[in-house]
Write a protein that holds these residues in place. Sequence first.
Motif, PDB file in Angstrom:
ATOM      1  N   VAL A  18       0.845  -1.198   0.000  1.00  0.00           N
ATOM      2  CA  VAL A  18       0.000   0.000   0.000  1.00  0.00           C
ATOM      3  C   VAL A  18       0.878   1.245   0.000  1.00  0.00           C
ATOM      4  O   VAL A  18       0.624   2.215  -0.727  1.00  0.00           O
ATOM      5  CB  VAL A  18      -0.952  -0.006   1.215  1.00  0.00           C
ATOM      6  CG1 VAL A  18      -1.707   1.314   1.326  1.00  0.00           C
ATOM      7  CG2 VAL A  18      -1.938  -1.169   1.124  1.00  0.00           C
ATOM      8  N   GLY A  19       1.925   1.203   0.822  1.00  0.00           N
ATOM      9  CA  GLY A  19       2.861   2.320   0.850  1.00  0.00           C
ATOM     10  C   GLY A  19       3.497   2.553  -0.511  1.00  0.00           C
ATOM     11  O   GLY A  19       3.641   3.694  -0.952  1.00  0.00           O
ATOM     12  N   ALA A  20       3.873   1.467  -1.202  1.00  0.00           N
ATOM     13  CA  ALA A  20       4.476   1.596  -2.532  1.00  0.00           C
ATOM     14  C   ALA A  20       3.529   2.277  -3.509  1.00  0.00           C
ATOM     15  O   ALA A  20       3.942   3.129  -4.311  1.00  0.00           O
ATOM     16  CB  ALA A  20       4.881   0.218  -3.051  1.00  0.00           C
ATOM     17  N   ALA A  21       2.246   1.906  -3.443  1.00  0.00           N
ATOM     18  CA  ALA A  21       1.251   2.530  -4.333  1.00  0.00           C
ATOM     19  C   ALA A  21       1.114   4.024  -4.037  1.00  0.00           C
ATOM     20  O   ALA A  21       1.054   4.855  -4.959  1.00  0.00           O
ATOM     21  CB  ALA A  21      -0.098   1.824  -4.178  1.00  0.00           C
ATOM     22  N   LEU A  22       1.059   4.382  -2.770  1.00  0.00           N
ATOM     23  CA  LEU A  22       0.924   5.794  -2.393  1.00  0.00           C
ATOM     24  C   LEU A  22       2.181   6.588  -2.753  1.00  0.00           C
ATOM     25  O   LEU A  22       2.097   7.742  -3.179  1.00  0.00           O
ATOM     26  CB  LEU A  22       0.644   5.907  -0.892  1.00  0.00           C
ATOM     27  CG  LEU A  22      -0.689   5.323  -0.414  1.00  0.00           C
ATOM     28  CD1 LEU A  22      -0.790   5.381   1.109  1.00  0.00           C
ATOM     29  CD2 LEU A  22      -1.858   6.083  -1.052  1.00  0.00           C
ATOM     30  N   ARG A  33       6.036  12.235  -0.742  1.00  0.00           N
ATOM     31  CA  ARG A  33       6.543  10.885  -1.045  1.00  0.00           C
ATOM     32  C   ARG A  33       7.391  10.345   0.104  1.00  0.00           C
ATOM     33  O   ARG A  33       7.246   9.196   0.525  1.00  0.00           O
ATOM     34  CB  ARG A  33       7.365  10.954  -2.332  1.00  0.00           C
ATOM     35  CG  ARG A  33       8.064   9.670  -2.724  1.00  0.00           C
ATOM     36  CD  ARG A  33       9.025   9.927  -3.866  1.00  0.00           C
ATOM     37  NE  ARG A  33      10.145  10.775  -3.444  1.00  0.00           N
ATOM     38  CZ  ARG A  33      10.819  11.557  -4.282  1.00  0.00           C
ATOM     39  NH1 ARG A  33      10.510  11.615  -5.562  1.00  0.00           N
ATOM     40  NH2 ARG A  33      11.836  12.287  -3.832  1.00  0.00           N
ATOM     41  N   GLU A  34       8.255  11.190   0.627  1.00  0.00           N
ATOM     42  CA  GLU A  34       9.164  10.733   1.669  1.00  0.00           C
ATOM     43  C   GLU A  34       8.466  10.610   3.010  1.00  0.00           C
ATOM     44  O   GLU A  34       8.800   9.732   3.817  1.00  0.00           O
ATOM     45  CB  GLU A  34      10.363  11.682   1.721  1.00  0.00           C
ATOM     46  CG  GLU A  34      11.238  11.517   0.475  1.00  0.00           C
ATOM     47  CD  GLU A  34      12.069  12.737   0.150  1.00  0.00           C
ATOM     48  OE1 GLU A  34      12.064  13.699   0.950  1.00  0.00           O
ATOM     49  OE2 GLU A  34      12.738  12.725  -0.901  1.00  0.00           O
ATOM     50  N   THR A  35       7.460  11.449   3.235  1.00  0.00           N
ATOM     51  CA  THR A  35       6.645  11.303   4.453  1.00  0.00           C
ATOM     52  C   THR A  35       5.905   9.976   4.433  1.00  0.00           C
ATOM     53  O   THR A  35       5.845   9.253   5.441  1.00  0.00           O
ATOM     54  CB  THR A  35       5.651  12.466   4.574  1.00  0.00           C
ATOM     55  OG1 THR A  35       6.368  13.698   4.661  1.00  0.00           O
ATOM     56  CG2 THR A  35       4.771  12.310   5.815  1.00  0.00           C
ATOM     57  N   THR A  40       4.918   4.654   6.380  1.00  0.00           N
ATOM     58  CA  THR A  40       4.702   3.242   6.040  1.00  0.00           C
ATOM     59  C   THR A  40       5.670   2.350   6.796  1.00  0.00           C
ATOM     60  O   THR A  40       5.280   1.299   7.348  1.00  0.00           O
ATOM     61  CB  THR A  40       4.877   3.031   4.525  1.00  0.00           C
ATOM     62  OG1 THR A  40       3.988   3.887   3.812  1.00  0.00           O
ATOM     63  CG2 THR A  40       4.587   1.589   4.147  1.00  0.00           C
ATOM     64  N   ALA A  41       6.944   2.746   6.826  1.00  0.00           N
ATOM     65  CA  ALA A  41       7.948   1.953   7.540  1.00  0.00           C
ATOM     66  C   ALA A  41       7.626   1.878   9.032  1.00  0.00           C
ATOM     67  O   ALA A  41       7.757   0.820   9.657  1.00  0.00           O
ATOM     68  CB  ALA A  41       9.333   2.555   7.329  1.00  0.00           C
ATOM     69  N   SER A  42       7.172   2.977   9.605  1.00  0.00           N
ATOM     70  CA  SER A  42       6.837   3.002  11.037  1.00  0.00           C
ATOM     71  C   SER A  42       5.622   2.132  11.336  1.00  0.00           C
ATOM     72  O   SER A  42       5.591   1.397  12.335  1.00  0.00           O
ATOM     73  CB  SER A  42       6.570   4.445  11.485  1.00  0.00           C
ATOM     74  OG  SER A  42       7.698   5.265  11.257  1.00  0.00           O
ATOM     75  N   PHE A 115      12.822   4.389  -6.988  1.00  0.00           N
ATOM     76  CA  PHE A 115      13.679   3.853  -5.936  1.00  0.00           C
ATOM     77  C   PHE A 115      12.863   3.526  -4.687  1.00  0.00           C
ATOM     78  O   PHE A 115      12.928   2.404  -4.152  1.00  0.00           O
ATOM     79  CB  PHE A 115      14.777   4.876  -5.610  1.00  0.00           C
ATOM     80  CG  PHE A 115      15.559   4.569  -4.358  1.00  0.00           C
ATOM     81  CD1 PHE A 115      16.679   3.759  -4.403  1.00  0.00           C
ATOM     82  CD2 PHE A 115      15.163   5.075  -3.121  1.00  0.00           C
ATOM     83  CE1 PHE A 115      17.402   3.474  -3.254  1.00  0.00           C
ATOM     84  CE2 PHE A 115      15.878   4.793  -1.976  1.00  0.00           C
ATOM     85  CZ  PHE A 115      16.996   3.989  -2.032  1.00  0.00           C
ATOM     86  N   PHE A 116      12.079   4.487  -4.201  1.00  0.00           N
ATOM     87  CA  PHE A 116      11.317   4.275  -2.969  1.00  0.00           C
ATOM     88  C   PHE A 116      10.205   3.242  -3.157  1.00  0.00           C
ATOM     89  O   PHE A 116       9.886   2.481  -2.232  1.00  0.00           O
ATOM     90  CB  PHE A 116      10.745   5.602  -2.462  1.00  0.00           C
ATOM     91  CG  PHE A 116      11.769   6.504  -1.836  1.00  0.00           C
ATOM     92  CD1 PHE A 116      12.307   6.200  -0.594  1.00  0.00           C
ATOM     93  CD2 PHE A 116      12.203   7.651  -2.472  1.00  0.00           C
ATOM     94  CE1 PHE A 116      13.268   7.017  -0.002  1.00  0.00           C
ATOM     95  CE2 PHE A 116      13.159   8.487  -1.896  1.00  0.00           C
ATOM     96  CZ  PHE A 116      13.694   8.168  -0.660  1.00  0.00           C
ATOM     97  N   VAL A 117       9.630   3.178  -4.353  1.00  0.00           N
ATOM     98  CA  VAL A 117       8.590   2.179  -4.630  1.00  0.00           C
ATOM     99  C   VAL A 117       9.188   0.771  -4.586  1.00  0.00           C
ATOM    100  O   VAL A 117       8.661  -0.136  -3.913  1.00  0.00           O
ATOM    101  CB  VAL A 117       7.934   2.443  -6.006  1.00  0.00           C
ATOM    102  CG1 VAL A 117       7.084   1.241  -6.436  1.00  0.00           C
ATOM    103  CG2 VAL A 117       7.071   3.686  -5.954  1.00  0.00           C
TER     104      VAL A 117
END
Length: 491
Positions: A18-22, A33-35, A40-42, A115-117
């Motif tokens: 879900v985080g990757a999609a957002l 994007r970075e927020t 998501t990681a937290s 990269f982040f996705v």
Amino acid sequence: MMDNPQMLIWFCLLVPLVGAALISVSGKRPNMRETITLVTASVLLIGVLSLLPQVMAGERPELHLLTLLPGISLGFKIEPLGMLFAVIASGLWILNSTYSIGYMRGNKEINQTRFFVCFAVAISATIGIAFSGSLFTLFVFYEVLTLVTYPLVTHHGNKKARDGGRIYLGILMGTSIVFFLPALVFIAYTAGTTDFTPGGILAGKLSPLALSFLLALCAFGIGKAALMPFHKWLPAAMVAPTPVSALLHAVAVVKAGVFSIVKVIVYTFGIDTLFEASATDWLIFVAGFSVIAASVVALRADNLKRRLAYSTISQLSYVTIGAALLAPLSLVGAVMHIAAHALGKITLFFAAGSIYTAAHKTDVSQLDGIGRRMPWTMGAFSIAALSMIGLPPAVGFISKWYILSGAMAVQNWWAVGVIALSTLLNAGYFLPIIYRAFFVPPPEGADDHPHGEAPWPMVLALTLTAAGTVILFFIPDLPIGLARQMLNIQG
């Protein structure tokens, strides 16, 4: 949901996706994007930690998805080893993301959203590996992890990146298809199941020679463990940005390799079965050779990331040796070293990336006096290096001590000699870096480093991971407790 373990397993698997999609849809707004990445990681870490008390209490949450063929099912079951791997991966994702924000912006990297996705999807695959309830499930997510990290390895898109990516993909996919997949099929045929089971599933089913051969297929088929001669993907992948190197070496990829080795030994073959057949003697020798040979290459490497890459190959084989010794102490050490290496090696790569970002230096021979200009970075590097050498007060001392104690308990003097010699070699390729950084003056007229440290998110991340190597030395209860639970299950 927090009281429903099945929902929690789904939650942990899906949150990174879900985080990757957002992240993907917010690509034009970097702050957003970075927020999303950090949130998501937290959230994933909270989900993973919500399962920890149940596992520590002896419960084994599981989720069955489907049965493809008789004996081959896709599902999840959380046991102590997988719990530790999930805690490591989800916890370090937060710090790696913090570091990545500073690195990607500081170096004005291209394709930052991609990269982040890809990073988020890789973490989802890692959680799938950690929670796998069968060898088939592990194999599926193992392959997914290889595929989703390929775009990260080839991030820069130039010829060097593409060449490194081909080696990366070729070796990891080749070993898994040629060795790991046939082993999986044979285990399913022989045992009638691929489910991970306390005590293993192969007792009384194969001769000692057949067990040794099958173990060889698994050990070399799990190419992410970087046993020689199937190790060259790892230095080849150093063409990637440093946060990717940290992912490969500390958070996910190589940890998936040694995690899989330990899990297969304990839950597929069974410790007692392997011990009675003396089926791991060859593996101790091969892993010991990998430790020494990789250390010698690291000793001669001037490029810092190459030196760290061969250090990883060496350090991974400590885990393989600890598991292959089949002694309770060495198995605890193997599990402990997964955590120790994760914290130590991610710190070392963070430091290497910080040096590149702030000073544009990539070689050990260029680091004279760098510690005076980047004291936080090189201080953290020094702590992590002590952990890799195996010196207190860093957690690497504890894991090496357990593995060494296990080797002495079973009187395997080859393993004892390997650990002793490699410790000296580790000191030989790490201590000169520290000496150069702090005790050799910088070259005359050096003015290419006017701003001191790298961007603060990078320094914050490497400081926290370095602190973790010391904290875990004094409070090693979680990895040791989970390792002991694993052995109690094994009986």
